[in-house]
Design a protein around this motif. Structure first.
Motif, short mmCIF file in Angstrom:
data_model
loop_
_atom_site.label_atom_id
_atom_site.label_comp_id
_atom_site.label_asym_id
_atom_site.label_seq_id
_atom_site.Cartn_x
_atom_site.Cartn_y
_atom_site.Cartn_z
N UNK A 110 31.18 40.48 42.89
CA UNK A 110 31.37 41.89 42.58
C UNK A 110 32.19 42.52 43.69
N UNK A 111 33.17 43.30 43.30
CA UNK A 111 34.03 43.95 44.29
C UNK A 111 34.00 45.46 44.05
N UNK A 112 33.60 46.19 45.07
CA UNK A 112 33.56 47.65 44.99
C UNK A 112 34.83 48.26 45.57
N UNK A 113 35.17 49.43 45.07
CA UNK A 113 36.26 50.23 45.64
C UNK A 113 37.50 49.38 45.90
N UNK A 114 38.02 48.80 44.86
CA UNK A 114 39.14 47.87 44.99
C UNK A 114 40.34 48.50 45.69
N UNK A 115 40.99 47.68 46.52
CA UNK A 115 42.16 48.10 47.28
C UNK A 115 43.35 47.22 46.88
N UNK A 116 44.55 47.73 47.17
CA UNK A 116 45.76 46.97 46.84
C UNK A 116 45.73 45.57 47.45
N UNK A 117 45.23 45.49 48.66
CA UNK A 117 45.20 44.20 49.37
C UNK A 117 44.24 43.20 48.79
N UNK A 118 43.43 43.62 47.83
CA UNK A 118 42.51 42.68 47.18
C UNK A 118 43.22 41.87 46.11
N UNK A 119 44.44 42.25 45.78
CA UNK A 119 45.21 41.50 44.77
C UNK A 119 45.41 40.07 45.26
N UNK A 120 44.97 39.13 44.45
CA UNK A 120 45.02 37.71 44.83
C UNK A 120 44.48 36.91 43.65
N UNK A 121 44.48 35.60 43.84
CA UNK A 121 43.80 34.74 42.87
C UNK A 121 42.48 34.31 43.49
N UNK A 122 41.40 34.51 42.77
CA UNK A 122 40.07 34.15 43.26
C UNK A 122 39.61 32.90 42.51
N UNK A 123 39.27 31.89 43.28
CA UNK A 123 38.81 30.63 42.70
C UNK A 123 37.34 30.43 43.00
N UNK A 124 36.62 30.06 41.96
CA UNK A 124 35.25 29.61 42.12
C UNK A 124 35.29 28.08 42.18
N UNK A 125 34.37 27.49 42.90
CA UNK A 125 34.30 26.03 42.98
C UNK A 125 32.85 25.61 43.12
N UNK A 126 32.59 24.35 42.82
CA UNK A 126 31.25 23.83 43.05
C UNK A 126 31.35 22.42 43.61
N UNK A 127 30.31 22.03 44.32
CA UNK A 127 30.24 20.66 44.83
C UNK A 127 28.80 20.19 44.75
#
Lengths: 111, 114
Positions: free
Chosen positions: B77-94
């Motif tokens: 969860x991301x609150x108060x989104x900012x321009x710098x939060x623009x990215x690709x977010x990857x989830x992973x498991x091991x």
């Protein structure tokens, strides 16, 4: 100094060429090493682990030099399908194991 | 069947909004991760959970809050989104916290903050 540094790319090679990627890492306590492959706008996928004695998987050969903190990946007989970004990855330990990724080197194989 | 699935795949939102990204793995793995890949393509770990317990929390603004309701799910969860939060977010498991090498990644969520 970045933790994992790779050759800046991109590398443009013709089909059938041999291409080598280099990588250095800064943490001498790093425990294990890998190459991942990331296709454009896709997730990273493990290509191969890198062992101290060097290892080969088909056209791919990985080498590790712990003394120099250097890792390499050699691709022989490049195929069009090899076009991707190759990520050098180091598994360190700071309480828990974590993967540290290099920025990646893009490979473009042309007909 | 997709091993690690994230939703949504694309997310475009305005600055100041709050948004969530969901992740689920059906591999029976104990450990899950969130990574961020920014515009310069560096892939960096943000958080890791092992059996629902937070074990890695890198230097991430506290606007980012992970939640793991069970070991097969890790949401971000991301609150108060900012321009710098623009990215690709990857989830992973091991399989376990000691074996991040055998990490399977989700297809990524491309977040654009405008």
């Amino acid at each position: 100094r970045k933790e994992v540094e790779q050759d800046p790319g991109p590398f443009n090679v013709p089909e059938g060429a041999t291409v080598a990627f280099n990588c250095t890492y800064s943490n001498s306590a790093s425990q294990s090493f890998f190459w991942y492959r990331q296709d454009c706008r896709k997730e990273p996928k493990l290509l191969m682990s890198v062992y101290s004695s060097g290892n080969e998987d088909g056209r791919f050969t990985a080498q590790l030099n712990r003394a120099s903190q250097y890792i390499s990946l050699l691709i022989r007989d490049s195929k069009l399908s090899d076009s991707a970004t190759y990520l050098c990855v180091v598994n360190g330990y700071s309480g828990y194991s974590t993967l540290t990724f290099g920025k990646g080197t893009m490979l473009l194989v042309s007909p | 069947d997709t091993a690690v699935s994230q939703t949504p795949k694309y997310l475009v939102t305005q600055m100041g909004n709050d948004k969530s990204i969901k992740c689920e793995q059906n591999l029976g793995h104990d450990t899950m991760y969130w990574y961020k890949q920014d515009s310069k393509k560096f892939l960096k770990i943000m958080f890791s959970y092992n059996n629902k317990e937070l074990i890695i929390n890198e230097t991430v603004p506290n606007r980012f809050s992970p939640k793991s309701p069970d070991k097969a799910h890790l949401n971000l969860h991301i609150n108060s989104l900012e321009l710098g939060d623009s990215a690709v977010y990857f989830c992973a498991s091991s399989l376990g916290a000691g074996e991040p090498r055998w990490s399977f990644f989700g297809q990524g969520t491309r977040l654009t903050v405008v």
